[in-house]
Design a protein around this motif. Structure first.
Motif, short mmCIF file in Angstrom:
data_model
loop_
_atom_site.label_atom_id
_atom_site.label_comp_id
_atom_site.label_asym_id
_atom_site.label_seq_id
_atom_site.Cartn_x
_atom_site.Cartn_y
_atom_site.Cartn_z
N ARG A 423 104.52 20.72 8.72
CA ARG A 423 104.03 21.50 9.27
C ARG A 423 104.58 20.59 11.12
O ARG A 423 104.78 22.20 11.55
N ARG A 426 107.77 22.88 10.97
CA ARG A 426 107.97 23.88 11.03
C ARG A 426 107.36 24.26 12.39
O ARG A 426 107.81 25.49 13.29
N ASP A 429 110.13 24.03 15.34
CA ASP A 429 111.60 25.16 14.62
C ASP A 429 111.02 26.55 15.50
O ASP A 429 112.36 26.73 15.98
N GLN A 430 109.91 26.50 15.36
CA GLN A 430 109.32 28.01 15.89
C GLN A 430 109.62 27.57 17.29
O GLN A 430 110.04 28.31 18.05
N ALA A 455 114.77 26.28 7.38
CA ALA A 455 113.88 26.88 7.75
C ALA A 455 112.62 26.84 6.82
O ALA A 455 111.19 26.86 6.36
N ALA A 458 111.42 24.85 4.06
CA ALA A 458 111.02 23.28 4.40
C ALA A 458 109.45 22.78 3.45
O ALA A 458 109.72 21.69 3.14
#
Length: 477
Positions: A423, A426, A429-430, A455, A458
């Motif tokens: 989590r 992610r 990454d966002q 991504a 993941a």
């Protein structure tokens, strides 16, 4: 006692002989040519035999002079700024005994593998990795510096992962290899941190300079209790991962997906004892730190209890042997925590030989079980033991179900470690995509639009932590 120069040459010969076989076979395979099985096996086995002869000579010399502690400097590997990677081998009772064990078991397993892997598509690949593993493990146990030990430690880990995934055409071995790799990577942070800490607090990476140069197990290290405790616990974190200690040992049964010879070599005899060796080498630190010794003994005791309970409910022989190995290694850590270093070394040597034999005979386990039952005239064999007869029935049933599901360790690791990390990845990454979009003026794009497999996968990466489907439901019905 041989001269220091001769000891250095013999130690270097023991380590570099399998490395030469790896280099020769690797260069030949890079030419897209595959040598015959006879050529591959003879090249690797001859170098392993040469390594065994050199290790035996070193061990006999150590027996003749039991108080020898000989650092053998072979120069610098490389220099960077003010740092120089020193190649120093250490010859004493501990390293000589481990070199003899490693070279002997590697040669025996290699000879067994000639017939076991005959006409297997990965025959040359197995022996190539066997030579690389022997190089790494011999370098690990003979290293005179923590830096050189780290290099050997990583070679052992890499070959371990590659051999777990040996049968890569099936789904289970690569997944098991990923789990082993992740566990190794996380725990090796401890060894890396320990190496950095040793440079900082002791201003040296050589065992002889940090621990005083007295014969193993030596006297207490000349460090403060706080520094000794921090350094010992860093090294113990790495030892927990490599030696499958509670609660980080759930990867060990999965690692049995590899060929039987590699299971015997890595997880019965040699690699699984690398953490025990590391703690034996760090005995002077433990003599200075009571807290670290207590932690090691407690973790070892918990591992022994866990391995015993879970091993009793295993339905396959390699799974049972994996947990039996975990139990015995845990007892070795208890002995180290109690200061019984010589007992732990003898226990290590004897257990490695026994477990290697048992794992090599694992394919014949069904026939052995039939013979045992025939000897008992078909009567069921007792399996509960003394604890099962003395404890209340309700507690025995509860312990049975917990052992059958391995105390839910894999589910807890997935929920508490893997899922939060994924989590976090992610979210980062966002956040990165938003910053890139804001700085570039381009509209933000989703992973599906950009084709970013990392991504999108993941969640799939965390699947390596997912526990296998158990037979619990079938057993309950």
């Amino acid at each position: 006692m041989l001269s220091d120069v001769l000891l250095g040459k013999l130690a270097a010969l023991a380590v570099l002989s399998p490395a030469a076989a790896f280099a020769a076979l690797g260069a030949y395979l890079l030419l897209l040519r595959t040598p015959s099985e006879r050529v591959v096996s003879r090249v690797v086995l001859s170098t392993l035999a040469l390594s065994l002869a050199a290790s035996l000579a070193i061990w006999l010399s150590a027996v003749a002079a039991p108080y020898a502690f000989v650092p053998v400097a072979l120069g610098h590997w490389f220099e960077l700024g003010g740092y120089a990677f020193e190649v120093v081998l250490l010859v004493d009772r501990l390293s000589a005994t481990m070199m003899l064990l490693v070279s002997l078991i590697a040669l025996l397993v290699g000879r067994f593998s000639v017939a076991y892997l005959h006409r297997e598509p990965g025959f040359a690949r197995f022996f190539l990795l066997l030579a690389l593993f022997s190089t790494g493990m011999l370098g690990l146990v003979s290293a005179g510096t923590v830096d050189l030990l780290f290099a050997g430690w990583e070679l052992v880990g890499a070959t371990s992962v590659l051999l777990v995934a040996f049968f890569h055409e099936r789904e289970a071995p690569p997944r098991a290899a990923v789990r082993v790799y992740i566990t190794y990577r996380l725990c090796d942070i401890g060894l890396l941190g320990g190496a950095v800490l040793m440079h900082e607090v002791a201003h040296s990476s050589q065992w002889g300079e940090v621990f005083g140069g007295s014969p193993w197990p030596g006297t207490a290290a000349s460090l403060g209790p706080g520094a000794a405790t921090a350094l010992a616990l860093c090294l113990f974190l790495a030892a927990m991962g490599k030696s499958a200690q509670f609660p980080l040992g759930s990867w060990l049964p999965r690692a049995m997906e590899g060929p039987t010879p590699s299971s015997a070599l890595f997880y019965g005899a040699i690699s699984v004892h690398a953490g025990v060796y590391l703690m034996l080498r760090a005995a002077p630190l433990l003599q200075r730190s009571l807290a670290a010794s207590v932690v090691i003994a407690c973790v070892g005791a918990a591992t022994a209890v866990y391995g015993t309970m879970v091993g009793r409910v295993q339905a396959d022989v390699k799974g049972a042997l994996a947990h039996a190995t975990m139990t015995q290694v845990g007892l070795m850590f208890v002995e180290i925590g109690l200061g019984l270093y010589w007992l732990a070394l003898i226990h290590l040597f004897a257990h490695a030989c026994l477990r290697c034999l048992q794992l090599l005979r694992a394919p014949s386990a069904l026939r052995d079980a039939q013979d045992i039952r025939a000897a008992h005239a078909g009567e069921p064999l007792p399996h509960l033991g003394l604890a099962g007869r003395l404890l209340p029935a309700a507690l025995v049933r509860r312990a049975y179900w917990l052992s059958l599901d391995r105390f839910h360790l894999e589910g807890l690791q997935e929920r508490l470690v893997a899922a939060p990390l994924m989590r976090l990845g992610r979210l980062l990454d966002q956040s990165e995509r938003r910053w890139v979009a804001a700085l570039s003026g381009w509209p933000e794009r989703t992973p599906a639009e950009t084709g970013d497999e990392d991504a999108r996968g993941a969640t799939g990466s965390a699947a390596a932590f997912q526990p296998r489907a158990r037979d619990t439901k079938r057993a309950r019905t």
